[in-house]
Design a protein around this motif. Sequence first.
Motif, mmCIF file in Angstrom:
data_model
loop_
_atom_site.group_PDB
_atom_site.id
_atom_site.type_symbol
_atom_site.label_atom_id
_atom_site.label_comp_id
_atom_site.label_asym_id
_atom_site.label_seq_id
_atom_site.Cartn_x
_atom_site.Cartn_y
_atom_site.Cartn_z
ATOM 1 N N LYS A 119 0.846 -1.182 0.000
ATOM 2 C CA LYS A 119 0.000 0.000 0.000
ATOM 3 C C LYS A 119 0.888 1.241 0.000
ATOM 4 O O LYS A 119 1.992 1.231 0.554
ATOM 5 C CB LYS A 119 -0.905 0.017 1.237
ATOM 6 N N ALA A 122 0.976 7.015 3.386
ATOM 7 C CA ALA A 122 0.707 8.447 3.494
ATOM 8 C C ALA A 122 1.022 8.892 4.911
ATOM 9 O O ALA A 122 0.672 8.204 5.872
ATOM 10 C CB ALA A 122 -0.750 8.740 3.164
ATOM 11 N N HIS A 289 0.411 11.303 -1.842
ATOM 12 C CA HIS A 289 -0.231 10.195 -1.135
ATOM 13 C C HIS A 289 -1.188 10.728 -0.076
ATOM 14 O O HIS A 289 -2.318 10.231 0.076
ATOM 15 C CB HIS A 289 0.815 9.314 -0.448
ATOM 16 N N THR A 293 -5.304 10.060 0.376
ATOM 17 C CA THR A 293 -5.824 9.442 1.597
ATOM 18 C C THR A 293 -6.835 10.344 2.279
ATOM 19 O O THR A 293 -7.919 9.903 2.675
ATOM 20 C CB THR A 293 -4.661 9.125 2.559
ATOM 21 N N HIS A 296 -10.156 10.790 0.275
ATOM 22 C CA HIS A 296 -11.021 9.617 0.434
ATOM 23 C C HIS A 296 -11.671 9.604 1.804
ATOM 24 O O HIS A 296 -12.865 9.310 1.944
ATOM 25 C CB HIS A 296 -10.200 8.347 0.212
ATOM 26 N N TYR A 320 -3.418 3.843 -2.678
ATOM 27 C CA TYR A 320 -3.207 5.072 -1.913
ATOM 28 C C TYR A 320 -4.176 5.210 -0.739
ATOM 29 O O TYR A 320 -3.978 6.040 0.129
ATOM 30 C CB TYR A 320 -3.386 6.300 -2.812
ATOM 31 N N LEU A 321 -5.227 4.434 -0.743
ATOM 32 C CA LEU A 321 -6.318 4.659 0.192
ATOM 33 C C LEU A 321 -6.183 3.775 1.419
ATOM 34 O O LEU A 321 -5.994 2.560 1.311
ATOM 35 C CB LEU A 321 -7.665 4.413 -0.503
ATOM 36 N N ARG A 322 -6.272 4.397 2.563
ATOM 37 C CA ARG A 322 -6.128 3.672 3.830
ATOM 38 C C ARG A 322 -7.498 3.149 4.265
ATOM 39 O O ARG A 322 -8.433 3.930 4.453
ATOM 40 C CB ARG A 322 -5.565 4.608 4.906
#
Length: 339
Positions: A119, A122, A289, A293, A296, A320-322
């Motif tokens: 992943k 960020a 990044h 994050t 989103h 990029y998304l946690r």
Amino acid sequence: MSHNPTPTKTMTSKQLKQKERALTELRDRIRAKHLSLDTERSYVPSVGKYIDFICSRKWPDGLPAERKIEAFLTSVAKSGAAASTQDAKLHAILFYYQQVRREELVNIDALRAKKGDRKRQAPPFRETEKVLLAVADCGAYPTRLICHLIAHCGLRLKETLSIRLKDLDPDRGKLTIIEGKGKKDRFINIPYSLLPRLAQQVKVSEAVHERAKIQGVPVKLPGLYAKKNPAASFHRRWFWLFPQINPCTDPRTEKLVWWHCHPKTVQRAMRIANDRAGTEGITPHMLRHAWATEAHADGAHVRDIQEIMGHKSIETTMRYLRPDPERVPSPFEKLRLTA
């Protein structure tokens, strides 16, 4: 499994001349296809090392090129290189065979480093805030504005530095990214908080542009556009938003041109900002990044994030998304059952 004989000889003078000719043809093809200078600087050394490898070994007669490539990639893997490094070398070699030698390769099977499902990392929001407050201009360059533009718009460093005056529409608060990664154009909304500082930077750029015209130094234009329209090299619209203070030599043409601010200048400013803020390792690209994050987390749709970031694949954006398990409550909670 591929053949991997041990080195048996050094390159002859004939082989060295053939190598130089091959690399020259490779550079010509890269430039003819208008690929970036970064691509040229990556592909040429990789192919050079591959040629060194195959010329310094004795191979069975009639061995296909695929088996030699496999042996080279296996040696790269055994050296401990990352999967991304091996992929970069493979892409360079494939380009060489397809574009220079006009040969199609199939069924390459080499020992390769395994790619993990990584992943994008960020930095936490508070650390991003601290480093953005700490970043300052580096010398005469507006590195604070550049970093804030990356963070506010989710841009790549290179495409931020490549912005020209014609790409900026302050009246509508719009920015056009021309030929980002993958040769894709896209439109970006500029936050109102950055518009006053961008207006000031436009005036700075215009002043440097006037100096460039007086000195007779053209701005670097994309591809072969300078040959098609030589006068455009001195037009305001084609000048950089973030120009260098002084002209430099074009590494391809060896002529004096006006280039944009160097990426290392921005990277240096971020390192200094990390020291001031007490943060660690936040780079310009990590600001991108962080943008993805946080966008989103604030409810932006992943498809919109993909479009703004210029990703070809939605899978790239997803890295990029946690994930946040708290956004997914149990669907059975509404039944109000007791244990």
